[in-house]
Design a protein around this motif. Structure first.
Motif, PDB file in Angstrom:
ATOM      1  N   LEU A 171       0.812  -1.222   0.000  1.00 45.94           N
ATOM      2  CA  LEU A 171       0.000   0.000   0.000  1.00 45.94           C
ATOM      3  C   LEU A 171       0.844   1.269   0.000  1.00 45.94           C
ATOM      4  CD1 LEU A 171      -2.700  -1.014   2.650  1.00 45.94           C
ATOM      5  CD2 LEU A 171      -2.926  -1.016   0.145  1.00 45.94           C
ATOM      6  N   VAL A 172       1.973   1.264   0.713  1.00 47.37           N
ATOM      7  CA  VAL A 172       2.775   2.486   0.868  1.00 47.37           C
ATOM      8  C   VAL A 172       4.263   2.157   0.817  1.00 47.37           C
ATOM      9  CG1 VAL A 172       3.438   4.353   2.461  1.00 47.37           C
ATOM     10  CG2 VAL A 172       1.053   3.669   2.283  1.00 47.37           C
ATOM     11  N   VAL A 173       5.000   3.015   0.131  1.00 43.82           N
ATOM     12  CA  VAL A 173       6.455   3.091   0.244  1.00 43.82           C
ATOM     13  C   VAL A 173       6.754   4.523   0.670  1.00 43.82           C
ATOM     14  CG1 VAL A 173       8.683   2.923  -0.928  1.00 43.82           C
ATOM     15  CG2 VAL A 173       6.797   1.402  -1.601  1.00 43.82           C
ATOM     16  N   ASP A 174       7.397   4.683   1.817  1.00 45.35           N
ATOM     17  CA  ASP A 174       7.653   6.005   2.385  1.00 45.35           C
ATOM     18  C   ASP A 174       9.154   6.180   2.603  1.00 45.35           C
ATOM     19  OD1 ASP A 174       7.418   8.489   3.629  1.00 45.35           O
ATOM     20  OD2 ASP A 174       6.591   7.685   5.488  1.00 45.35           O
ATOM     21  N   TYR A 175       9.720   7.176   1.927  1.00 44.67           N
ATOM     22  CA  TYR A 175      11.118   7.530   2.171  1.00 44.67           C
ATOM     23  C   TYR A 175      11.143   8.510   3.340  1.00 44.67           C
ATOM     24  CZ  TYR A 175      15.588   9.818   1.931  1.00 44.67           C
ATOM     25  OH  TYR A 175      16.814  10.327   2.273  1.00 44.67           O
ATOM     26  N   VAL A 176      11.927   8.184   4.364  1.00 47.81           N
ATOM     27  CA  VAL A 176      12.010   9.000   5.568  1.00 47.81           C
ATOM     28  C   VAL A 176      13.385   9.652   5.622  1.00 47.81           C
ATOM     29  CG1 VAL A 176      11.909   8.969   8.091  1.00 47.81           C
ATOM     30  CG2 VAL A 176      10.382   7.489   6.756  1.00 47.81           C
ATOM     31  N   PHE A 177      13.391  10.975   5.720  1.00 47.15           N
ATOM     32  CA  PHE A 177      14.634  11.737   5.792  1.00 47.15           C
ATOM     33  C   PHE A 177      15.370  11.430   7.095  1.00 47.15           C
ATOM     34  CE2 PHE A 177      11.447  14.560   3.705  1.00 47.15           C
ATOM     35  CZ  PHE A 177      11.951  14.491   2.419  1.00 47.15           C
ATOM     36  N   PRO A 178      16.701  11.595   7.104  1.00 48.83           N
ATOM     37  CA  PRO A 178      17.423  11.464   8.377  1.00 48.83           C
ATOM     38  C   PRO A 178      16.927  12.515   9.365  1.00 48.83           C
ATOM     39  CG  PRO A 178      18.943  11.860   6.537  1.00 48.83           C
ATOM     40  CD  PRO A 178      17.560  11.969   6.004  1.00 48.83           C
ATOM     41  N   GLN A 179      16.846  12.123  10.629  1.00 48.21           N
ATOM     42  CA  GLN A 179      16.383  13.067  11.643  1.00 48.21           C
ATOM     43  C   GLN A 179      17.053  12.735  12.966  1.00 48.21           C
ATOM     44  OE1 GLN A 179      12.132  13.081  12.102  1.00 48.21           O
ATOM     45  NE2 GLN A 179      12.150  14.988  13.230  1.00 48.21           N
ATOM     46  N   ASP A 180      17.671  13.742  13.562  1.00 46.00           N
ATOM     47  CA  ASP A 180      18.398  13.564  14.823  1.00 46.00           C
ATOM     48  C   ASP A 180      19.389  12.409  14.663  1.00 46.00           C
ATOM     49  OD1 ASP A 180      16.881  15.665  15.944  1.00 46.00           O
ATOM     50  OD2 ASP A 180      15.278  14.264  16.446  1.00 46.00           O
ATOM     51  N   ALA A 181      19.330  11.417  15.531  1.00 46.64           N
ATOM     52  CA  ALA A 181      20.269  10.288  15.465  1.00 46.64           C
ATOM     53  C   ALA A 181      19.828   9.217  14.473  1.00 46.64           C
ATOM     54  CB  ALA A 181      20.419   9.662  16.855  1.00 46.64           C
ATOM     55  N   TRP A 182      18.619   9.342  13.919  1.00 44.81           N
ATOM     56  CA  TRP A 182      18.083   8.313  13.025  1.00 44.81           C
ATOM     57  C   TRP A 182      18.554   8.536  11.587  1.00 44.81           C
ATOM     58  CZ3 TRP A 182      15.632   4.146  14.843  1.00 44.81           C
ATOM     59  CH2 TRP A 182      15.113   4.214  16.133  1.00 44.81           C
ATOM     60  N   PRO A 183      19.093   7.491  10.938  1.00 45.89           N
ATOM     61  CA  PRO A 183      19.472   7.620   9.524  1.00 45.89           C
ATOM     62  C   PRO A 183      18.230   7.563   8.634  1.00 45.89           C
ATOM     63  CG  PRO A 183      19.867   5.383  10.286  1.00 45.89           C
ATOM     64  CD  PRO A 183      19.422   6.173  11.486  1.00 45.89           C
ATOM     65  N   ARG A 192       4.247  11.442  11.631  1.00 45.97           N
ATOM     66  CA  ARG A 192       4.693  10.859  10.365  1.00 45.97           C
ATOM     67  C   ARG A 192       3.976   9.542  10.097  1.00 45.97           C
ATOM     68  NH1 ARG A 192      10.164  10.762  11.037  1.00 45.97           N
ATOM     69  NH2 ARG A 192      10.050   8.740  12.028  1.00 45.97           N
ATOM     70  N   LEU A 193       3.825   8.702  11.113  1.00 46.24           N
ATOM     71  CA  LEU A 193       3.124   7.434  10.925  1.00 46.24           C
ATOM     72  C   LEU A 193       1.638   7.665  10.687  1.00 46.24           C
ATOM     73  CD1 LEU A 193       3.029   4.386  10.737  1.00 46.24           C
ATOM     74  CD2 LEU A 193       2.986   4.297  13.249  1.00 46.24           C
ATOM     75  N   ALA A 194       1.052   8.655  11.336  1.00 48.31           N
ATOM     76  CA  ALA A 194      -0.361   8.975  11.094  1.00 48.31           C
ATOM     77  C   ALA A 194      -0.579   9.340   9.631  1.00 48.31           C
ATOM     78  CB  ALA A 194      -0.808  10.104  12.010  1.00 48.31           C
ATOM     79  N   ARG A 195       0.325  10.143   9.069  1.00 44.16           N
ATOM     80  CA  ARG A 195       0.214  10.501   7.647  1.00 44.16           C
ATOM     81  C   ARG A 195       0.381   9.270   6.757  1.00 44.16           C
ATOM     82  NH1 ARG A 195       3.606  14.767   9.568  1.00 44.16           N
ATOM     83  NH2 ARG A 195       5.417  13.775   8.607  1.00 44.16           N
ATOM     84  N   ARG A 196       1.311   8.389   7.128  1.00 37.87           N
ATOM     85  CA  ARG A 196       1.554   7.158   6.368  1.00 37.87           C
ATOM     86  C   ARG A 196       0.318   6.252   6.404  1.00 37.87           C
ATOM     87  NH1 ARG A 196       6.165   4.778   9.023  1.00 37.87           N
ATOM     88  NH2 ARG A 196       7.243   6.599   8.227  1.00 37.87           N
ATOM     89  N   VAL A 197      -0.299   6.131   7.557  1.00 36.26           N
ATOM     90  CA  VAL A 197      -1.515   5.316   7.690  1.00 36.26           C
ATOM     91  C   VAL A 197      -2.649   5.910   6.865  1.00 36.26           C
ATOM     92  CG1 VAL A 197      -3.324   4.626   9.333  1.00 36.26           C
ATOM     93  CG2 VAL A 197      -0.906   4.262   9.890  1.00 36.26           C
ATOM     94  N   GLU A 198      -2.785   7.222   6.890  1.00 30.38           N
ATOM     95  CA  GLU A 198      -3.806   7.869   6.072  1.00 30.38           C
ATOM     96  C   GLU A 198      -3.560   7.605   4.580  1.00 30.38           C
ATOM     97  OE1 GLU A 198      -6.142  12.126   5.604  1.00 30.38           O
ATOM     98  OE2 GLU A 198      -4.327  12.049   6.835  1.00 30.38           O
ATOM     99  N   ALA A 199      -2.307   7.685   4.153  1.00 27.70           N
ATOM    100  CA  ALA A 199      -1.972   7.373   2.755  1.00 27.70           C
ATOM    101  C   ALA A 199      -2.287   5.913   2.431  1.00 27.70           C
ATOM    102  CB  ALA A 199      -0.498   7.678   2.487  1.00 27.70           C
ATOM    103  N   ALA A 200      -2.041   5.018   3.395  1.00 27.34           N
ATOM    104  CA  ALA A 200      -2.340   3.599   3.190  1.00 27.34           C
ATOM    105  C   ALA A 200      -3.840   3.373   3.030  1.00 27.34           C
ATOM    106  CB  ALA A 200      -1.796   2.765   4.350  1.00 27.34           C
ATOM    107  N   LEU A 201      -4.643   4.047   3.839  1.00 25.40           N
ATOM    108  CA  LEU A 201      -6.102   3.926   3.715  1.00 25.40           C
ATOM    109  C   LEU A 201      -6.584   4.433   2.366  1.00 25.40           C
ATOM    110  CD1 LEU A 201      -7.190   5.018   7.298  1.00 25.40           C
ATOM    111  CD2 LEU A 201      -7.557   2.772   6.246  1.00 25.40           C
ATOM    112  N   GLN A 202      -6.029   5.558   1.908  1.00 22.29           N
ATOM    113  CA  GLN A 202      -6.389   6.083   0.584  1.00 22.29           C
ATOM    114  C   GLN A 202      -5.984   5.112  -0.516  1.00 22.29           C
ATOM    115  OE1 GLN A 202      -4.428   9.890   0.485  1.00 22.29           O
ATOM    116  NE2 GLN A 202      -6.037  10.909   1.657  1.00 22.29           N
ATOM    117  N   ALA A 203      -4.778   4.559  -0.428  1.00 20.64           N
ATOM    118  CA  ALA A 203      -4.300   3.605  -1.430  1.00 20.64           C
ATOM    119  C   ALA A 203      -5.171   2.348  -1.438  1.00 20.64           C
ATOM    120  CB  ALA A 203      -2.845   3.232  -1.156  1.00 20.64           C
TER     121      ALA A 203
END
Length: 156
Positions: A72-84, A129-140
């Motif tokens: 349903l979704v492929v989401d590219y997540v930018f690096p943020q703080d300590a997370w790559p 970010r996950l809320a937006r991803r879930v909303e995109a998944a529901l739309q898809a």
């Protein structure tokens, strides 16, 4: 060639599964290790396919064996703080009943509870970010498409 391959970028990956009930509410799980809720899923292990991760995590987290539906979704997540940077996937898990949720076994202690929530309630429990991803998944899911996202925002 070895030097070239050694210099290639590495990305972290994770896979989740979107389950709904017959009222279009989304299944969320309450982790024991952080305040924000999640959808079932987790990090892709080394030498593991994202769809295999989703299936494995369902068994580990919920004691459930179930075939996955489509991507349903492929989401590219930018690096943020300590997370790559990362690539996140959401697969369709299909429809669950309340009795199936009640029968779930939280076998590894990672999950405290699970329940169905409408999108407005889900937004209160999920990281934005996950809320937006879930909303995109529901739309898809409704549109029969796969959503491409960047940091949870749907792109063209």
């Amino acid at each position: 060639m070895e030097k070239f391959v050694a210099g290639l970028n590495r990305k972290r990956m994770a896979s989740g599964v979107l389950f709904c009930d017959d009222e279009d509410r989304v299944l969320l799980v309450e982790p024991s290790y952080k305040p924000e809720w999640e959808i079932p899923g987790g990090s892709v292990d080394e030498n593991e396919a994202p769809w295999a991760t989703a299936t494995r995590e369902l068994t580990e987290e919920l004691g459930m064996k179930r075939d996955l539906g489509r991507l349903l979704v492929v989401d590219y997540v930018f690096p943020q703080d300590a997370w790559p940077e990362a690539v996140m996937f959401i697969f369709d898990g299909g429809i669950l009943t309340q009795s199936e949720v009640d029968a779930m076994e939280f076998v590894d202690g990672e999950i405290l509870s699970a329940g169905f929530y409408d999108l407005a309630e889900a937004r209160k429990r999920l990281a934005p970010r996950l809320a937006r991803r879930v909303e995109a998944a529901l739309q898809a899911l409704r549109q029969g498409t796969t959503a491409l996202c960047e940091h949870g925002h749907r792109v063209a």
